[in-house]
Write a protein that holds these residues in place. Structure first.
Motif, PDB file in Angstrom:
ATOM      1  N   UNK A 177       3.017  61.626  15.830  1.00 14.01           N
ATOM      2  CA  UNK A 177       1.821  60.907  15.459  1.00 14.01           C
ATOM      3  C   UNK A 177       0.797  61.906  14.940  1.00 14.01           C
ATOM      4  N   UNK A 178       0.088  61.507  13.913  1.00 15.46           N
ATOM      5  CA  UNK A 178      -0.969  62.315  13.329  1.00 15.46           C
ATOM      6  C   UNK A 178      -2.197  61.429  13.185  1.00 15.46           C
ATOM      7  N   UNK A 179      -3.274  61.997  12.650  1.00 18.31           N
ATOM      8  CA  UNK A 179      -4.518  61.239  12.477  1.00 18.31           C
ATOM      9  C   UNK A 179      -4.533  60.476  11.162  1.00 18.31           C
ATOM     10  N   UNK A 180      -3.345  60.225  10.591  1.00 22.98           N
ATOM     11  CA  UNK A 180      -3.280  59.416   9.383  1.00 22.98           C
ATOM     12  C   UNK A 180      -3.416  57.940   9.764  1.00 22.98           C
ATOM     13  N   UNK A 181      -3.366  57.062   8.769  1.00 17.29           N
ATOM     14  CA  UNK A 181      -3.530  55.629   9.036  1.00 17.29           C
ATOM     15  C   UNK A 181      -2.535  55.115  10.065  1.00 17.29           C
ATOM     16  N   UNK A 182      -1.272  55.476   9.907  1.00 13.33           N
ATOM     17  CA  UNK A 182      -0.232  55.004  10.820  1.00 13.33           C
ATOM     18  C   UNK A 182      -0.493  55.487  12.251  1.00 13.33           C
ATOM     19  N   UNK A 183      -0.818  56.758  12.394  1.00 14.23           N
ATOM     20  CA  UNK A 183      -1.074  57.309  13.725  1.00 14.23           C
ATOM     21  C   UNK A 183      -2.308  56.716  14.382  1.00 14.23           C
ATOM     22  N   UNK A 184      -3.389  56.586  13.619  1.00 19.54           N
ATOM     23  CA  UNK A 184      -4.622  55.995  14.169  1.00 19.54           C
ATOM     24  C   UNK A 184      -4.400  54.544  14.580  1.00 19.54           C
ATOM     25  N   UNK A 185      -3.696  53.786  13.740  1.00 23.05           N
ATOM     26  CA  UNK A 185      -3.431  52.390  14.072  1.00 23.05           C
ATOM     27  C   UNK A 185      -2.554  52.270  15.316  1.00 23.05           C
ATOM     28  N   UNK A 186      -1.566  53.152  15.468  1.00 21.44           N
ATOM     29  CA  UNK A 186      -0.718  53.136  16.663  1.00 21.44           C
ATOM     30  C   UNK A 186      -1.547  53.449  17.910  1.00 21.44           C
ATOM     31  N   UNK A 187      -2.424  54.427  17.799  1.00 20.95           N
ATOM     32  CA  UNK A 187      -3.278  54.786  18.937  1.00 20.95           C
ATOM     33  C   UNK A 187      -4.228  53.643  19.287  1.00 20.95           C
ATOM     34  N   UNK A 188      -4.833  53.037  18.280  1.00 17.29           N
ATOM     35  CA  UNK A 188      -5.741  51.905  18.526  1.00 17.29           C
ATOM     36  C   UNK A 188      -5.009  50.729  19.159  1.00 17.29           C
ATOM     37  N   UNK A 189      -3.825  50.415  18.668  1.00 14.95           N
ATOM     38  CA  UNK A 189      -3.042  49.312  19.225  1.00 14.95           C
ATOM     39  C   UNK A 189      -2.714  49.578  20.691  1.00 14.95           C
ATOM     40  N   UNK A 190      -2.245  50.774  20.998  1.00 14.57           N
ATOM     41  CA  UNK A 190      -1.908  51.115  22.376  1.00 14.57           C
ATOM     42  C   UNK A 190      -3.117  51.119  23.285  1.00 14.57           C
ATOM     43  N   UNK A 191      -4.210  51.675  22.826  1.00 15.16           N
ATOM     44  CA  UNK A 191      -5.430  51.749  23.623  1.00 15.16           C
ATOM     45  C   UNK A 191      -6.002  50.354  23.875  1.00 15.16           C
ATOM     46  N   UNK A 192      -6.038  49.532  22.849  1.00 15.74           N
ATOM     47  CA  UNK A 192      -6.573  48.168  23.007  1.00 15.74           C
ATOM     48  C   UNK A 192      -5.697  47.337  23.941  1.00 15.74           C
TER      49      UNK A 192
END
Length: 124
Positions: free
Chosen positions: A1-16
């Motif tokens: 995972x990186x801070x690109x769109x895919x990585x940020x969206x994965x982190x947001x989904x998991x956190x939410x």
């Protein structure tokens, strides 16, 4: 995972998901090493510390302002109170939108001062 769109969206989904379902409190994310270009955004001039796994634990019983960052071997552990989880969510959302250059930090004197910085993603 990186801070690109895919990585940020994965982190947001998991956190939410963790914020909505507190019984399952830990979110785990595989990480990749940041590139030199990404590290240049905050003008990072020393060897970057990298981890292979990020575990975020939402502690519903923690006092407001609680943030703890620890590392062991290849794992970074971040434990946050509900309000700090919301701040972490905002920071990742800002990265997606090309914003950054701000931080969240622990406010509890008995924990010590720890900070997580949010920097914009260079490909925005």
């Amino acid at each position: 995972m990186s801070a690109d769109n895919e990585g940020c969206n994965a982190l947001l989904t998991g956190l939410r998901k963790k914020m909505r379902m507190p019984s399952d409190r830990t979110a785990k994310f595989n990480l990749c090493k940041p590139t030199e270009r990404v590290l240049s955004a905050p003008n990072y001039r020393t060897q970057a510390h990298t981890w292979k796994l990020l575990e975020i634990l939402l502690d519903q019983n923690a006092s407001e302002g609680f943030l703890s960052v620890t590392t062991k071997n290849d794992v970074a552990y971040v434990t946050v109170s509900k309000d700090m989880a919301e701040s972490l969510e905002k920071g990742v959302q800002d990265i997606l939108e090309g914003s950054g250059d701000w931080s969240i930090s622990s406010e509890l004197k008995n924990v010590g001062h720890q900070t997580i910085w949010f920097w914009w993603y260079l490909d925005k």
